[in-house]
Design a protein around this motif. Structure first.
Motif, PDB file in Angstrom:
ATOM      1  N   GLU A  69      -2.368   3.484  16.378  1.00 25.20           N
ATOM      2  CA  GLU A  69      -2.287   2.204  15.670  1.00 25.20           C
ATOM      3  C   GLU A  69      -3.073   2.341  14.372  1.00 25.20           C
ATOM      4  O   GLU A  69      -4.126   2.966  14.353  1.00 25.20           O
ATOM      5  CB  GLU A  69      -2.893   1.112  16.563  1.00 25.20           C
ATOM      6  N   ILE A  70      -2.538   1.773  13.294  1.00 21.28           N
ATOM      7  CA  ILE A  70      -3.202   1.903  11.992  1.00 21.28           C
ATOM      8  C   ILE A  70      -3.252   0.530  11.314  1.00 21.28           C
ATOM      9  O   ILE A  70      -2.229  -0.151  11.201  1.00 21.28           O
ATOM     10  CB  ILE A  70      -2.457   2.888  11.063  1.00 21.28           C
ATOM     11  N   PRO A  71      -4.428   0.142  10.814  1.00 24.73           N
ATOM     12  CA  PRO A  71      -4.534  -1.108  10.056  1.00 24.73           C
ATOM     13  C   PRO A  71      -3.816  -0.989   8.709  1.00 24.73           C
ATOM     14  O   PRO A  71      -3.708   0.107   8.145  1.00 24.73           O
ATOM     15  CB  PRO A  71      -6.035  -1.290   9.843  1.00 24.73           C
ATOM     16  N   LEU A  72      -3.359  -2.100   8.193  1.00 25.47           N
ATOM     17  CA  LEU A  72      -2.632  -2.128   6.933  1.00 25.47           C
ATOM     18  C   LEU A  72      -3.432  -1.491   5.800  1.00 25.47           C
ATOM     19  O   LEU A  72      -2.883  -0.728   5.011  1.00 25.47           O
ATOM     20  CB  LEU A  72      -2.238  -3.562   6.571  1.00 25.47           C
ATOM     21  N   HIS A  73      -4.716  -1.769   5.728  1.00 25.18           N
ATOM     22  CA  HIS A  73      -5.505  -1.216   4.612  1.00 25.18           C
ATOM     23  C   HIS A  73      -5.555   0.311   4.655  1.00 25.18           C
ATOM     24  O   HIS A  73      -5.570   0.960   3.616  1.00 25.18           O
ATOM     25  CB  HIS A  73      -6.911  -1.829   4.559  1.00 25.18           C
ATOM     26  N   GLU A  74      -5.547   0.899   5.855  1.00 22.80           N
ATOM     27  CA  GLU A  74      -5.530   2.366   5.951  1.00 22.80           C
ATOM     28  C   GLU A  74      -4.177   2.931   5.534  1.00 22.80           C
ATOM     29  O   GLU A  74      -4.106   3.980   4.890  1.00 22.80           O
ATOM     30  CB  GLU A  74      -5.873   2.816   7.369  1.00 22.80           C
ATOM     31  N   LEU A  75      -3.110   2.252   5.917  1.00 22.52           N
ATOM     32  CA  LEU A  75      -1.777   2.689   5.489  1.00 22.52           C
ATOM     33  C   LEU A  75      -1.660   2.613   3.974  1.00 22.52           C
ATOM     34  O   LEU A  75      -1.161   3.535   3.329  1.00 22.52           O
ATOM     35  CB  LEU A  75      -0.690   1.846   6.154  1.00 22.52           C
ATOM     36  N   THR A  76      -2.122   1.515   3.408  1.00 21.29           N
ATOM     37  CA  THR A  76      -2.037   1.315   1.957  1.00 21.29           C
ATOM     38  C   THR A  76      -2.797   2.404   1.205  1.00 21.29           C
ATOM     39  O   THR A  76      -2.341   2.863   0.151  1.00 21.29           O
ATOM     40  CB  THR A  76      -2.581  -0.076   1.577  1.00 21.29           C
ATOM     41  N   SER A  77      -3.899   2.862   1.754  1.00 21.79           N
ATOM     42  CA  SER A  77      -4.698   3.891   1.067  1.00 21.79           C
ATOM     43  C   SER A  77      -3.965   5.232   0.983  1.00 21.79           C
ATOM     44  O   SER A  77      -4.354   6.093   0.192  1.00 21.79           O
ATOM     45  CB  SER A  77      -6.050   4.075   1.770  1.00 21.79           C
ATOM     46  N   GLN A  78      -2.902   5.408   1.744  1.00 19.77           N
ATOM     47  CA  GLN A  78      -2.133   6.659   1.739  1.00 19.77           C
ATOM     48  C   GLN A  78      -1.055   6.690   0.649  1.00 19.77           C
ATOM     49  O   GLN A  78      -0.361   7.696   0.499  1.00 19.77           O
ATOM     50  CB  GLN A  78      -1.462   6.858   3.098  1.00 19.77           C
ATOM     51  N   PHE A  79      -0.899   5.590  -0.086  1.00 26.79           N
ATOM     52  CA  PHE A  79       0.167   5.470  -1.076  1.00 26.79           C
ATOM     53  C   PHE A  79      -0.395   5.034  -2.418  1.00 26.79           C
ATOM     54  O   PHE A  79      -1.442   4.398  -2.488  1.00 26.79           O
ATOM     55  CB  PHE A  79       1.218   4.454  -0.609  1.00 26.79           C
ATOM     56  N   GLN A  80       0.342   5.355  -3.462  1.00 28.77           N
ATOM     57  CA  GLN A  80      -0.035   4.901  -4.799  1.00 28.77           C
ATOM     58  C   GLN A  80       0.756   3.651  -5.136  1.00 28.77           C
ATOM     59  O   GLN A  80       1.493   3.597  -6.118  1.00 28.77           O
ATOM     60  CB  GLN A  80       0.210   6.002  -5.824  1.00 28.77           C
ATOM     61  N   MET A  81       0.614   2.671  -4.278  1.00 28.39           N
ATOM     62  CA  MET A  81       1.245   1.360  -4.491  1.00 28.39           C
ATOM     63  C   MET A  81       0.353   0.325  -3.830  1.00 28.39           C
ATOM     64  O   MET A  81      -0.516   0.670  -3.034  1.00 28.39           O
ATOM     65  CB  MET A  81       2.666   1.317  -3.907  1.00 28.39           C
ATOM     66  N   GLY A  82       0.592  -0.896  -4.175  1.00 25.92           N
ATOM     67  CA  GLY A  82      -0.240  -1.965  -3.660  1.00 25.92           C
ATOM     68  C   GLY A  82       0.083  -2.358  -2.229  1.00 25.92           C
ATOM     69  O   GLY A  82       1.084  -1.948  -1.640  1.00 25.92           O
ATOM     70  N   ARG A  83      -0.787  -3.172  -1.707  1.00 25.99           N
ATOM     71  CA  ARG A  83      -0.659  -3.676  -0.331  1.00 25.99           C
ATOM     72  C   ARG A  83       0.657  -4.427  -0.129  1.00 25.99           C
ATOM     73  O   ARG A  83       1.304  -4.286   0.908  1.00 25.99           O
ATOM     74  CB  ARG A  83      -1.865  -4.576  -0.062  1.00 25.99           C
TER      75      ARG A  83
END
Length: 109
Positions: A31-45
Protein backbone atom coordinates in the motif's frame (compact mmCIF):
# COMPACT_ATOMS: atom_id res chain seq x y z
CA UNK A 1 -16.57 -5.02 -19.23
CA UNK A 2 -15.85 -7.75 -16.73
CA UNK A 3 -17.87 -9.06 -13.83
CA UNK A 4 -16.51 -6.25 -11.62
CA UNK A 5 -18.86 -3.81 -13.39
CA UNK A 6 -15.97 -1.51 -14.16
CA UNK A 7 -16.54 2.02 -15.38
CA UNK A 8 -13.48 1.96 -17.65
CA UNK A 9 -11.87 -0.58 -19.95
CA UNK A 10 -8.73 -2.22 -18.54
CA UNK A 11 -6.92 -1.86 -21.87
CA UNK A 12 -7.66 1.86 -21.90
CA UNK A 13 -6.43 2.19 -18.33
CA UNK A 14 -3.05 0.59 -19.01
CA UNK A 15 -2.52 2.36 -22.34
CA UNK A 16 -0.75 5.28 -20.69
CA UNK A 17 2.91 4.85 -19.59
CA UNK A 18 2.32 6.83 -16.39
CA UNK A 19 -0.47 4.50 -15.37
CA UNK A 20 1.65 1.45 -16.18
CA UNK A 21 4.37 2.89 -13.95
CA UNK A 22 1.82 3.47 -11.17
CA UNK A 23 0.73 -0.16 -11.48
CA UNK A 24 4.37 -1.25 -11.21
CA UNK A 25 4.93 0.87 -8.10
CA UNK A 26 1.77 -0.47 -6.50
CA UNK A 27 2.73 -4.04 -7.37
CA UNK A 28 6.02 -3.60 -5.53
CA UNK A 29 4.37 -2.43 -2.30
CA UNK A 30 1.39 -3.52 -0.27
CA UNK A 31 0.00 0.00 0.00
CA UNK A 32 1.35 3.45 -0.87
CA UNK A 33 0.14 6.89 0.26
CA UNK A 34 -0.64 9.42 -2.46
CA UNK A 35 2.22 11.72 -1.45
CA UNK A 36 4.74 8.88 -1.91
CA UNK A 37 3.34 8.03 -5.34
CA UNK A 38 3.44 11.70 -6.35
CA UNK A 39 7.12 11.94 -5.36
CA UNK A 40 7.93 9.31 -8.03
CA UNK A 41 6.72 11.56 -10.88
CA UNK A 42 7.52 14.97 -12.28
CA UNK A 43 3.91 16.07 -12.09
CA UNK A 44 1.65 17.42 -9.44
CA UNK A 45 -0.59 15.61 -7.01
CA UNK A 46 -3.69 16.44 -9.07
CA UNK A 47 -2.26 14.82 -12.21
CA UNK A 48 -1.24 11.68 -10.33
CA UNK A 49 -4.69 11.57 -8.72
CA UNK A 50 -6.34 11.72 -12.15
CA UNK A 51 -4.28 8.75 -13.33
CA UNK A 52 -5.17 6.85 -10.15
CA UNK A 53 -8.85 7.61 -10.73
CA UNK A 54 -8.67 6.06 -14.20
CA UNK A 55 -7.00 2.96 -12.74
CA UNK A 56 -9.61 2.85 -9.99
CA UNK A 57 -12.45 3.06 -12.54
CA UNK A 58 -10.92 0.04 -14.30
CA UNK A 59 -10.86 -1.85 -11.02
CA UNK A 60 -7.05 -1.94 -10.92
CA UNK A 61 -6.57 0.27 -7.87
CA UNK A 62 -8.17 0.26 -4.45
CA UNK A 63 -7.98 3.19 -2.07
CA UNK A 64 -8.66 3.72 1.60
CA UNK A 65 -8.57 6.71 3.87
CA UNK A 66 -6.32 6.67 6.90
CA UNK A 67 -6.97 9.93 8.69
CA UNK A 68 -6.39 12.69 6.13
CA UNK A 69 -4.23 10.45 3.96
CA UNK A 70 -5.36 8.29 1.04
CA UNK A 71 -3.48 5.04 0.53
CA UNK A 72 -3.55 3.06 -2.69
CA UNK A 73 -3.06 -0.60 -3.45
CA UNK A 74 -3.14 -2.74 -6.56
CA UNK A 75 -6.01 -5.05 -7.43
CA UNK A 76 -4.36 -7.16 -10.13
CA UNK A 77 -7.37 -9.37 -10.91
CA UNK A 78 -8.58 -7.22 -13.87
CA UNK A 79 -5.17 -7.82 -15.47
CA UNK A 80 -6.25 -11.45 -15.95
CA UNK A 81 -8.26 -10.27 -18.99
CA UNK A 82 -5.06 -8.96 -20.57
CA UNK A 83 -3.09 -12.05 -19.61
CA UNK A 84 -5.71 -14.27 -21.26
CA UNK A 85 -5.68 -12.14 -24.42
CA UNK A 86 -1.88 -12.24 -24.65
CA UNK A 87 -1.82 -15.99 -23.94
CA UNK A 88 -4.11 -16.60 -26.91
CA UNK A 89 -1.73 -14.76 -29.23
CA UNK A 90 1.41 -16.26 -27.71
CA UNK A 91 0.31 -19.56 -29.29
CA UNK A 92 0.34 -17.76 -32.64
CA UNK A 93 3.84 -16.41 -32.08
CA UNK A 94 5.14 -19.73 -30.83
CA UNK A 95 3.92 -21.47 -33.97
CA UNK A 96 5.37 -18.78 -36.23
CA UNK A 97 8.73 -18.84 -34.46
CA UNK A 98 8.85 -22.63 -34.90
CA UNK A 99 8.15 -22.18 -38.62
CA UNK A 100 10.83 -19.51 -38.88
CA UNK A 101 13.37 -21.77 -37.18
CA UNK A 102 12.51 -24.57 -39.61
CA UNK A 103 12.94 -22.25 -42.59
CA UNK A 104 16.29 -21.02 -41.31
CA UNK A 105 17.48 -24.57 -40.75
CA UNK A 106 16.42 -25.54 -44.29
CA UNK A 107 18.35 -22.56 -45.69
CA UNK A 108 21.48 -23.60 -43.80
CA UNK A 109 21.37 -27.10 -45.30
Amino acid sequence: MSENNQLRDVYDAIADPTRRRLIRLLAEAEEIPLHELTSQFQMGRTAVSKHLTILKEAGLVLDRKVGRETRYSLNASPLREIQDWVAFYSKFWGTNMLRLNQLLEEEDE
